[in-house]
Design an enzyme around this catalytic site. Structure first.
Site, short mmCIF file in Angstrom:
data_model
loop_
_atom_site.label_atom_id
_atom_site.label_comp_id
_atom_site.label_asym_id
_atom_site.label_seq_id
_atom_site.Cartn_x
_atom_site.Cartn_y
_atom_site.Cartn_z
N THR A 14 2.07 -6.33 -12.02
CA THR A 14 3.64 -6.52 -12.07
C THR A 14 3.85 -7.89 -11.32
OG1 THR A 14 4.01 -4.19 -11.92
CG2 THR A 14 5.87 -5.77 -11.09
N LYS A 106 -0.95 -7.52 2.46
CA LYS A 106 -0.71 -7.26 3.71
C LYS A 106 -1.82 -6.39 4.51
CE LYS A 106 1.55 -3.81 1.26
NZ LYS A 106 2.24 -3.95 -0.15
N ASP A 202 1.56 1.55 5.15
CA ASP A 202 2.08 0.36 4.25
C ASP A 202 2.94 -0.39 5.53
OD1 ASP A 202 2.62 -1.55 1.97
OD2 ASP A 202 4.96 -0.87 2.80
N LYS A 206 2.42 -4.18 7.70
CA LYS A 206 3.45 -5.21 7.67
C LYS A 206 3.87 -5.57 9.01
CE LYS A 206 5.20 -3.94 3.10
NZ LYS A 206 6.20 -3.33 2.40
N GLY A 303 9.13 -5.63 -5.99
CA GLY A 303 9.38 -5.75 -7.48
C GLY A 303 8.89 -6.93 -7.96
#
Length: 428
Positions: A14, A106, A202, A206, A303
């Protein structure tokens, strides 16, 4: 004619497809801003035949991802993912070959960031990772450059769009966690195995990156206290709303004389706080500096478009010759700071118990709080559909986390409890 910046791209999912589209759509504008063209010269991905919606026929195709480090490119972009494996091998090979490296990974940075930054500094090449945190939001650049003159005391925010989508859906529609998770998976907001997202890992990756840049300390992912949203129910979301709060998964890092504290947990956020109004898959980060005050960074956290935008922004910086240390200062200057004790952190808490609906249960819970030195601000009991059980919610006054833990330990194994208690911190 100005020489183009030659780019090799690993990963055509993506985000990889998004990078190609950004470079093609805004080709002339990017060249003017960068001072020279930026061109992809080679790509690598697992399936050469897959239709990705972009034309890759004009690029050299390499089946061996690591070979991108040896091709005729100035910079390698890694969008493969994973803390180790091919992504790490490519990073080491690229920096070892004296080429710039851009990544959105990350997990790899949280576990190997210091090593890769040392390699980049030794080779005098750029290592950039704006897309690794909060997608298209320029929070890395904001901390590293915009707040460079400030001592940052705290950085926190909503760092995982999947969790925020689920919680805000539960909030607006009154649905339970499992139901909304299934919808998120069907819509592509959550993976088939959503553990990394819903269990807070996740967001912790970060947060570790943000903490290093904000405080000038060595990466310390192992020191992050990690919790998720798996046990948050529709009843919790409704109770929070009734109390004047909204439930959000918040990553919090703060530095003081006792050290650096890092935590990812579900929080109750007051209605008046900006994070309470961040809904859907949006991310938001708050940073507090001693001269600039409080800054809020908010926008699309994932995205193809937003993340690809951040990747290309890093490429533009490299094309301009803007590099500098990956963590805003040389790795040798990053401080070795002990983690602040989790139990010493103070705050108010939301505690939810599923209990047997019988005489003496409230007294037992109140006694455990009293004996642990926790003062109760409010206590609510509600009947639930399961016969013979009740829901008890306690909001505490400010207390050390160690006292809350001690109170819950006193209740562990109690016959009065019908399940594990839920503890959510209240954001001040």
């Amino acid at each position: 004619m100005t020489t183009a910046l030659r780019v090799a791209l690993a990963g055509l999912g993506t985000v990889g497809g998004g990078v190609i589209r950004v470079l093609e759509t805004n080709r002339e504008l990017i060249a003017r801003r960068a001072g020279r063209p930026i061109e992809i010269v080679a790509v690598s991905a697992r399936d050469r035949t897959k239709d990705r919606g972009v034309d890759v026929s004009g690029y050299e195709w390499l089946d061996d991802t690591t070979a991108l480090a040896r091709c005729d490119a100035d910079v390698v972009v890694e969008l493969v993912g994973g803390a180790d494996g091919p992504a790490l091998a490519l990073a080491r090979a690229t920096l070892g070959a004296g080429k710039g490296f851009v990544t959105a990974n990350k997990a790899m940075l949280a576990h190997h960031g210091a090593e890769l930054a040392e390699m980049a500094e030794a080779a005098r090449v750029p290592l950039k990772f704006e897309a690794a945190v909060a997608g298209g939001i320029p929070v890395i650049k904001g901390l590293r450059e915009g707040m460079a003159a400030n001592a940052v005391s705290r950085v926190y925010g909503i760092l995982n769009g999947t969790c925020n989508f689920i919680l805000s859906k539960m909030e607006s529609e009154g649905r339970d966690f499992g139901d909304v998770l299934a919808e998120a998976q069907a819509l592509g907001f959550a993976e088939s195995d959503p553990s990394f997202d819903i269990d807070g890992v996740d967001a912790a990756h970060k947060l570790s990156i943000l903490s290093t840049i904000a405080f000038g300390t060595r990466p310390a992912f192992a020191d992050v206290a990690i919790g998720g949203i798996r046990n948050v129910t529709a009843a919790d979301v409704a109770e929070a709303e009734a109390l004047g709060y909204r439930v959000r998964l918040v990553g919090m890092a703060q530095a003081d004389a006792s050290g650096v504290f890092q935590r990812v947990h579900a929080h109750l956020v007051p209605h008046a706080h900006p994070l309470a109004h961040v809904t859907g898959s949006t991310n938001a980060v708050v940073a507090e500096g001693n001269f600039v005050g409080r800054l809020l960074f908010q926008g699309a956290g994932a995205g193809d478009g937003p993340t690809a935008s951040a990747v290309v922004a890093d490429l533009i910086d490299i094309a301009r010759g803007e590099a500098g240390p990956p963590y805003a200062m040389p790795v040798a200057a990053l401080a070795e700071v002990a983690p602040a004790a989790a139990g010493a952190q103070r705050g108010r808490a939301y505690l939810r118990f599923a209990v047997a609906d019988r005489v003496g249960v409230l007294a037992e819970i109140a006694a455990a709080m009293r004996d642990a030195g926790v003062s109760i601000e409010s206590l609510i009991q509600r009947a639930v559909p399961v016969e013979g059980t009740a829901l008890v919610v306690i909001v505490t006054h400010e207390a050390p986390d160690a006292h809350i833990e001690a109170a819950l330990e006193r209740l562990r194994g109690s016959q009065s409890l019908a399940g594990e208690p839920l503890w959510m911190h209240i954001l001040d």
